[in-house]
Design a protein around this motif. Structure first.
Motif, PDB file in Angstrom:
ATOM      1  N   MET A 295     -39.835 -54.702 -11.702  1.00 46.12           N
ATOM      2  CA  MET A 295     -38.621 -54.437 -12.480  1.00 46.12           C
ATOM      3  C   MET A 295     -37.481 -54.082 -11.534  1.00 46.12           C
ATOM      4  N   GLN A 296     -36.339 -54.693 -11.772  1.00 45.98           N
ATOM      5  CA  GLN A 296     -35.155 -54.412 -10.975  1.00 45.98           C
ATOM      6  C   GLN A 296     -34.302 -53.348 -11.664  1.00 45.98           C
ATOM      7  N   PHE A 297     -33.497 -52.631 -10.856  1.00 47.79           N
ATOM      8  CA  PHE A 297     -32.703 -51.529 -11.379  1.00 47.79           C
ATOM      9  C   PHE A 297     -31.241 -51.671 -10.964  1.00 47.79           C
ATOM     10  N   GLY A 298     -30.370 -51.323 -11.908  1.00 47.14           N
ATOM     11  CA  GLY A 298     -28.945 -51.303 -11.644  1.00 47.14           C
ATOM     12  C   GLY A 298     -28.339 -49.974 -12.042  1.00 47.14           C
ATOM     13  N   PHE A 299     -27.068 -49.796 -11.683  1.00 45.38           N
ATOM     14  CA  PHE A 299     -26.380 -48.546 -11.996  1.00 45.38           C
ATOM     15  C   PHE A 299     -24.927 -48.851 -12.338  1.00 45.38           C
ATOM     16  N   ALA A 300     -24.405 -48.161 -13.362  1.00 42.43           N
ATOM     17  CA  ALA A 300     -23.026 -48.382 -13.787  1.00 42.43           C
ATOM     18  C   ALA A 300     -22.044 -47.747 -12.806  1.00 42.43           C
ATOM     19  N   LEU A 301     -20.996 -48.472 -12.488  1.00 47.59           N
ATOM     20  CA  LEU A 301     -19.955 -47.941 -11.614  1.00 47.59           C
ATOM     21  C   LEU A 301     -19.015 -47.028 -12.418  1.00 47.59           C
ATOM     22  N   PRO A 302     -18.492 -45.980 -11.791  1.00 45.51           N
ATOM     23  CA  PRO A 302     -17.580 -45.073 -12.491  1.00 45.51           C
ATOM     24  C   PRO A 302     -16.147 -45.608 -12.505  1.00 45.51           C
ATOM     25  N   HIS A 303     -15.950 -46.718 -13.226  1.00 46.35           N
ATOM     26  CA  HIS A 303     -14.596 -47.274 -13.343  1.00 46.35           C
ATOM     27  C   HIS A 303     -13.984 -46.917 -14.696  1.00 46.35           C
ATOM     28  N   VAL A 304     -14.598 -45.952 -15.383  1.00 50.39           N
ATOM     29  CA  VAL A 304     -14.194 -45.529 -16.718  1.00 50.39           C
ATOM     30  C   VAL A 304     -13.977 -44.019 -16.709  1.00 50.39           C
ATOM     31  N   GLY A 305     -12.934 -43.560 -17.390  1.00 48.40           N
ATOM     32  CA  GLY A 305     -12.770 -42.143 -17.632  1.00 48.40           C
ATOM     33  C   GLY A 305     -12.181 -41.366 -16.469  1.00 48.40           C
ATOM     34  N   VAL A 306     -12.297 -40.037 -16.555  1.00 48.50           N
ATOM     35  CA  VAL A 306     -11.662 -39.156 -15.579  1.00 48.50           C
ATOM     36  C   VAL A 306     -12.273 -39.295 -14.188  1.00 48.50           C
ATOM     37  N   GLU A 307     -13.498 -39.801 -14.106  1.00 49.88           N
ATOM     38  CA  GLU A 307     -14.150 -39.961 -12.809  1.00 49.88           C
ATOM     39  C   GLU A 307     -13.751 -41.266 -12.121  1.00 49.88           C
ATOM     40  N   ALA A 308     -12.969 -42.089 -12.803  1.00 46.23           N
ATOM     41  CA  ALA A 308     -12.628 -43.410 -12.266  1.00 46.23           C
ATOM     42  C   ALA A 308     -11.571 -43.289 -11.176  1.00 46.23           C
ATOM     43  N   ASN A 309     -11.966 -43.611  -9.953  1.00 45.68           N
ATOM     44  CA  ASN A 309     -11.036 -43.684  -8.826  1.00 45.68           C
ATOM     45  C   ASN A 309     -11.700 -44.486  -7.719  1.00 45.68           C
ATOM     46  N   THR A 310     -10.931 -44.902  -6.750  1.00 54.01           N
ATOM     47  CA  THR A 310     -11.458 -45.799  -5.719  1.00 54.01           C
ATOM     48  C   THR A 310     -12.602 -45.161  -4.937  1.00 54.01           C
ATOM     49  N   ASP A 311     -12.451 -43.889  -4.576  1.00 55.47           N
ATOM     50  CA  ASP A 311     -13.492 -43.237  -3.777  1.00 55.47           C
ATOM     51  C   ASP A 311     -14.809 -43.153  -4.545  1.00 55.47           C
ATOM     52  N   ALA A 312     -14.741 -42.794  -5.830  1.00 57.63           N
ATOM     53  CA  ALA A 312     -15.958 -42.675  -6.630  1.00 57.63           C
ATOM     54  C   ALA A 312     -16.637 -44.029  -6.795  1.00 57.63           C
ATOM     55  N   ILE A 313     -15.851 -45.060  -7.060  1.00 52.29           N
ATOM     56  CA  ILE A 313     -16.407 -46.400  -7.232  1.00 52.29           C
ATOM     57  C   ILE A 313     -17.122 -46.850  -5.959  1.00 52.29           C
ATOM     58  N   VAL A 314     -16.473 -46.677  -4.819  1.00 51.69           N
ATOM     59  CA  VAL A 314     -17.085 -47.084  -3.552  1.00 51.69           C
ATOM     60  C   VAL A 314     -18.314 -46.233  -3.250  1.00 51.69           C
ATOM     61  N   GLN A 315     -18.228 -44.949  -3.502  1.00 53.96           N
ATOM     62  CA  GLN A 315     -19.346 -44.051  -3.204  1.00 53.96           C
ATOM     63  C   GLN A 315     -20.583 -44.431  -4.009  1.00 53.96           C
ATOM     64  N   VAL A 316     -20.420 -44.682  -5.304  1.00 54.11           N
ATOM     65  CA  VAL A 316     -21.565 -45.050  -6.132  1.00 54.11           C
ATOM     66  C   VAL A 316     -22.106 -46.418  -5.724  1.00 54.11           C
ATOM     67  N   ALA A 317     -21.223 -47.380  -5.482  1.00 56.62           N
ATOM     68  CA  ALA A 317     -21.674 -48.726  -5.114  1.00 56.62           C
ATOM     69  C   ALA A 317     -22.457 -48.708  -3.805  1.00 56.62           C
ATOM     70  N   GLN A 318     -21.924 -48.031  -2.801  1.00 57.10           N
ATOM     71  CA  GLN A 318     -22.592 -48.015  -1.502  1.00 57.10           C
ATOM     72  C   GLN A 318     -23.865 -47.184  -1.538  1.00 57.10           C
ATOM     73  N   ARG A 319     -23.869 -46.115  -2.314  1.00 53.82           N
ATOM     74  CA  ARG A 319     -25.084 -45.302  -2.414  1.00 53.82           C
ATOM     75  C   ARG A 319     -26.165 -46.068  -3.168  1.00 53.82           C
ATOM     76  N   ALA A 320     -25.760 -46.802  -4.203  1.00 56.19           N
ATOM     77  CA  ALA A 320     -26.721 -47.623  -4.935  1.00 56.19           C
ATOM     78  C   ALA A 320     -27.376 -48.634  -4.006  1.00 56.19           C
ATOM     79  N   GLU A 321     -26.590 -49.277  -3.196  1.00 57.58           N
ATOM     80  CA  GLU A 321     -27.134 -50.256  -2.260  1.00 57.58           C
ATOM     81  C   GLU A 321     -28.070 -49.588  -1.250  1.00 57.58           C
ATOM     82  N   ALA A 322     -27.677 -48.451  -0.723  1.00 56.76           N
ATOM     83  CA  ALA A 322     -28.501 -47.754   0.267  1.00 56.76           C
ATOM     84  C   ALA A 322     -29.827 -47.295  -0.315  1.00 56.76           C
ATOM     85  N   LEU A 323     -29.824 -46.916  -1.598  1.00 57.32           N
ATOM     86  CA  LEU A 323     -31.038 -46.416  -2.245  1.00 57.32           C
ATOM     87  C   LEU A 323     -31.962 -47.531  -2.734  1.00 57.32           C
ATOM     88  N   GLY A 324     -31.517 -48.762  -2.654  1.00 56.35           N
ATOM     89  CA  GLY A 324     -32.365 -49.872  -3.072  1.00 56.35           C
ATOM     90  C   GLY A 324     -32.151 -50.350  -4.486  1.00 56.35           C
TER      91      GLY A 324
END
Length: 302
Positions: free
Chosen positions: A1-30
């Motif tokens: 089974m493959q796993f994905g994660f939603a990017l924080p491009h919605v709501g008060v948490e939506a900003n460039t740093d958060a989006i990049v941080q989640v995307a890169q951490r998701a990739e690093a974690l597999g």
């Protein structure tokens, strides 16, 4: 089974740093994929109520939504291998020729990482804002999918339908993935199953169905697939798990693993954790959940 994660491009948490941080951490974690949703605006006096809140209105803290395709292009430039998915784009909001061009370009520039999740939509005010008839959205989406697939695969594509007309032309670039990026048909109604069987690479329920409910719908999907001459086993199954639990203790982790095991028995091959809707979690909680999913859940499901 493959796993994905939603990017924080919605709501008060939506900003460039958060989006990049989640995307890169998701990739690093597999994690295998990262995901975005599609909202153009939030009506002040909605005629179509939002199902995730008691009064049908979205909380103010959720009203910012970055454009999904721009976000994926932004993330593609800052990652190397994680897949880039939409859950889901509303087909009638974008001309299919424009969408096919953006999708093919994203797929090329990302090295073949685009997953095209697409649905018919539900927000009446958004349809009014883009000048499209909501009551015809299903038929429009059927033609839309035909146009996109034709543009992505034919050497000299052309199309004539009720809603769209494309004169014979050259359309380049084609997507890197062949014959085209995965097309996941989003939704949980019977018309979605017919559309997935006829046009989709996979079925992508956009509301979480229990394993029992999904089993019932899969029987209908099997019938629809056989009705158009497709092998039902060829249709990929995915799951968007809204309000993914925080996994605060071992018992909760075990419960999640057991539930995902039931979905896997049904043929679900891809699940992604949605933490933006119906209520957004703080960035710190998102990152904490990612770590626990990667350490405690993913190994048990692979």
């Amino acid at each position: 089974m493959q796993f994905g994660f939603a990017l924080p491009h919605v709501g008060v948490e939506a900003n460039t740093d958060a989006i990049v941080q989640v995307a890169q951490r998701a990739e690093a974690l597999g994690f295998d994929s990262v995901w975005v949703l599609d909202r153009l605006l939030w009506p002040l006096n909605p005629t179509t109520k939002y199902a995730g809140t008691p009064d049908g209105r979205l909380p103010k803290e959720m009203q910012t939504v970055y454009d999904p395709l721009t976000v994926l292009t932004f993330v593609a430039a800052r990652t190397q291998k994680v897949k880039l998915g939409t859950s889901v784009l509303v087909a009638p909001y974008r001309n299919p020729v424009i969408m096919a061009k953006i999708g093919a370009t994203l797929d090329q520039l990302s090295g073949g990482r685009f997953i095209f999740g697409v649905g018919v939509g539900w927000n009446a005010e958004e349809f009014t804002a883009v000048g499209e008839p909501m009551h015809e959205r299903g038929r429009m989406t059927d033609e839309y999918l035909q146009v996109v697939k034709t543009l992505w695969t034919a050497d000299e594509p052309s199309f004539t339908g009720k809603y769209f007309h494309i004169p014979a032309a050259v359309f380049q670039p084609k997507p890197r993935q062949k014959p085209h990026p995965p097309i996941w048909i989003g939704g949980s109604v019977r018309a979605t199953l017919r559309r997935a069987a006829k046009y989709g690479t996979g079925w992508h329920p956009t509301t979480r169905l229990s394993p029992t409910a999904m089993a019932t719908e899969l029987e209908h999907l099997r019938q629809e697939a056989e009705g158009v001459g497709r092998n039902p086993a060829e249709i990929e199954l995915s799951l968007r798990w809204n309000a993914f639990p925080r996994l605060t203790d071992k018992a909760e982790i075990a419960k999640v693993v057991d539930t995902l095991g039931e979905y896997r028995k049904l043929g679900v091959t891809h699940v992604f954790c949605e933490m933006n809707i119906p209520s957004q979690q703080p960035l710190a909680v998102m990152l904490e959940t990612m770590e626990k999913v990667a350490a405690e859940v993913m190994p048990a499901m692979r």
